[in-house]
Design an enzyme around this catalytic site. Structure first.
Site, PDB file in Angstrom:
ATOM      1  CD  GLN A  58     -56.074  95.212 -22.467  1.00  0.00           C
ATOM      2  OE1 GLN A  58     -56.122  94.014 -22.748  1.00  0.00           O
ATOM      3  NE2 GLN A  58     -57.083  96.032 -22.700  1.00  0.00           N
ATOM      4  CG  ASP A  61     -49.845 103.847 -27.396  1.00  0.00           C
ATOM      5  OD1 ASP A  61     -50.820 103.310 -27.941  1.00  0.00           O
ATOM      6  OD2 ASP A  61     -49.963 104.605 -26.407  1.00  0.00           O
ATOM      7  CG  HIS A 102     -50.185  93.725 -22.468  1.00  0.00           C
ATOM      8  ND1 HIS A 102     -51.292  93.751 -23.273  1.00  0.00           N
ATOM      9  CD2 HIS A 102     -50.549  92.990 -21.376  1.00  0.00           C
ATOM     10  CE1 HIS A 102     -52.275  93.066 -22.705  1.00  0.00           C
ATOM     11  NE2 HIS A 102     -51.848  92.596 -21.548  1.00  0.00           N
ATOM     12  CB  THR A 109     -59.802  96.879 -24.406  1.00  0.00           C
ATOM     13  OG1 THR A 109     -59.391  95.506 -24.316  1.00  0.00           O
ATOM     14  CG2 THR A 109     -60.714  97.237 -23.245  1.00  0.00           C
ATOM     15  CB  SER A 110     -61.622  93.131 -28.248  1.00  0.00           C
ATOM     16  OG  SER A 110     -60.363  92.528 -27.901  1.00  0.00           O
TER      17      SER A 110
HETATM   18  N1  APR Z   1     -62.275 104.259 -30.563  1.00  0.00           N
HETATM   19  C1  APR Z   1     -62.566 103.390 -29.559  1.00  0.00           C
HETATM   20  N2  APR Z   1     -62.506 102.044 -29.694  1.00  0.00           N
HETATM   21  C2  APR Z   1     -62.146 101.566 -30.909  1.00  0.00           C
HETATM   22  C3  APR Z   1     -61.838 102.410 -32.008  1.00  0.00           C
HETATM   23  C4  APR Z   1     -61.913 103.815 -31.797  1.00  0.00           C
HETATM   24  N3  APR Z   1     -61.627 104.688 -32.777  1.00  0.00           N
HETATM   25  N4  APR Z   1     -61.525 101.606 -33.070  1.00  0.00           N
HETATM   26  C5  APR Z   1     -61.624 100.327 -32.637  1.00  0.00           C
HETATM   27  N5  APR Z   1     -62.010 100.298 -31.346  1.00  0.00           N
HETATM   28  C6  APR Z   1     -62.242  99.138 -30.473  1.00  0.00           C
HETATM   29  C7  APR Z   1     -62.663  97.867 -31.173  1.00  0.00           C
HETATM   30  O1  APR Z   1     -64.078  97.831 -31.335  1.00  0.00           O
HETATM   31  C8  APR Z   1     -62.175  96.808 -30.175  1.00  0.00           C
HETATM   32  O2  APR Z   1     -63.156  96.545 -29.179  1.00  0.00           O
HETATM   33  O3  APR Z   1     -60.997  98.840 -29.865  1.00  0.00           O
HETATM   34  C9  APR Z   1     -60.954  97.460 -29.521  1.00  0.00           C
HETATM   35  C10 APR Z   1     -59.633  96.888 -30.004  1.00  0.00           C
HETATM   36  O4  APR Z   1     -59.557  95.536 -29.610  1.00  0.00           O
HETATM   37  P1  APR Z   1     -58.185  94.741 -29.892  1.00  0.00           P
HETATM   38  O5  APR Z   1     -57.720  95.020 -31.275  1.00  0.00           O
HETATM   39  O6  APR Z   1     -58.407  93.324 -29.466  1.00  0.00           O
HETATM   40  O7  APR Z   1     -57.117  95.440 -28.917  1.00  0.00           O
HETATM   41  P2  APR Z   1     -56.945  95.222 -27.355  1.00  0.00           P
HETATM   42  O8  APR Z   1     -58.239  94.885 -26.714  1.00  0.00           O
HETATM   43  O9  APR Z   1     -56.211  96.406 -26.847  1.00  0.00           O
HETATM   44  O10 APR Z   1     -55.970  93.938 -27.284  1.00  0.00           O
HETATM   45  C11 APR Z   1     -55.532  93.557 -26.004  1.00  0.00           C
HETATM   46  O11 APR Z   1     -54.113  91.847 -26.920  1.00  0.00           O
HETATM   47  O12 APR Z   1     -52.493  90.800 -28.163  1.00  0.00           O
HETATM   48  C12 APR Z   1     -52.738  91.594 -27.089  1.00  0.00           C
HETATM   49  O13 APR Z   1     -50.925  92.888 -26.424  1.00  0.00           O
HETATM   50  C13 APR Z   1     -52.063  92.928 -27.212  1.00  0.00           C
HETATM   51  O14 APR Z   1     -52.529  94.738 -25.691  1.00  0.00           O
HETATM   52  C14 APR Z   1     -53.100  93.895 -26.680  1.00  0.00           C
HETATM   53  C15 APR Z   1     -54.160  92.974 -26.086  1.00  0.00           C
END
Ligand code: APR
Length: 232
Positions: free
Chosen positions: A88, A91, A106, A175-176
């Site tokens: 997702q 980068d 994305h 990813t959340s």
């Molecule tokens: N190592 C592993 N996981 C981590 C770390 C780490 N050092 N730090 C944070 N996390 C986890 C968090 O606990 C969370 O579950 O990474 C996840 C980040 O979640 P989000 O910030 O929601 O990012 P993501 O899931 O990639 O978002 C999905 O949303 O808005 C869109 O385009 C955007 O691609 C993105 C998509």
């Protein structure tokens, strides 16, 4: 372990240890309402240079960071296995670590495209070269970042779902799982294949499906995953 098809679904968390912010955690990018707006088609069409400058800032920042150990271990696995990364993230850290099969759901900060049709005139563009109003794509329209903005659809969903359904091993990292369709991919891995999730947060939607959860960072979790692979 014999040669397997390992499929990774990654999110912002895998790049956190490289210095790129996540979106929803503490200090997440989307806690800044102005940035959420600048990532939308509304800003792209109605405040074009402000939107371009937001992405110029993200692109320049990406040029200043490096892949981390988690990206590198995933790339190393290609020496013995077929590895597909469905990310997702916008980068290019998976590619810079050496991964060769990367599907960006994305978009990609390292590319630009046509304002008239986002799927055309797609090309690599230097991360440190700002995109300005008046810069043109090959079709004569305004140049824009090759990014799926809020309000736009995702192109490569069906390909990604097919790949997850054919995985011998499925791994979710950082990813959340709050954004669909990516969040729904966890349901497509065959129920009998080994499934792992690496994330310091709670991941009940995965553990409820039988995923093994390494509740830690991407770099530590990938080392634990390599140990787990030895027992498969
Ligand atoms: N190592 C592993 N996981 C981590 C770390 C780490 N050092 N730090 C944070 N996390 C986890 C968090 O606990 C969370 O579950 O990474 C996840 C980040 O979640 P989000 O910030 O929601 O990012 P993501 O899931 O990639 O978002 C999905 O949303 O808005 C869109 O385009 C955007 O691609 C993105 C998509």
């Amino acid at each position: 372990m014999t040669r397997q098809h390992i499929v990774f679904l990654t999110g912002a968390g895998i790049s956190a240890e490289s210095g790129l912010a996540t979106f929803r955690g503490k200090d997440g990018m989307w806690t800044n309402e102005e940035w959420v707006h600048l990532a939308s088609t509304d800003a792209l069409y109605n405040e074009t240079q402000k939107c371009l400058d937001f992405y110029n800032w993200r692109r320049k920042h990406l040029a200043e960071v490096e892949p981390n150990v988690a990206h590198k271990i995933i790339a190393e696995l290609e020496k013995e296995h077929k590895v597909t990364v469905i990310t997702q993230n916008v980068d290019n850290l998976h590619e810079r670590a050496g991964s060769t099969e990367v599907i960006h759901l994305h978009g990609e900060l390292s590319k630009v495209c046509s304002m008239d049709n986002r799927t055309t005139c797609v090309k690599e563009y230097p991360l440190t070269t700002p995109i300005m109003v008046g810069d043109k794509a090959e079709d004569g329209s305004q140049l824009r970042p090759y990014i799926v903005m809020f309000g736009e659809y995702i192109d490569s969903m069906n390909v990604a779902i097919d790949i997850v359904s054919m995985a011998d091993i499925f791994v979710v990292i950082g990813t959340s799982l709050k954004v669909y369709p990516a969040a729904g991919f966890i349901n497509y891995a065959h129920h009998e294949v080994p499934k792992f999730v690496i994330d310091p947060g709670e991941m009940n939607q995965c553990t409820d499906l039988g995923f093994t959860h390494f509740k830690t960072t991407a770099t530590e979790g990938m080392k634990m995953l390599l140990e787990a692979f030895k027992k498969l």
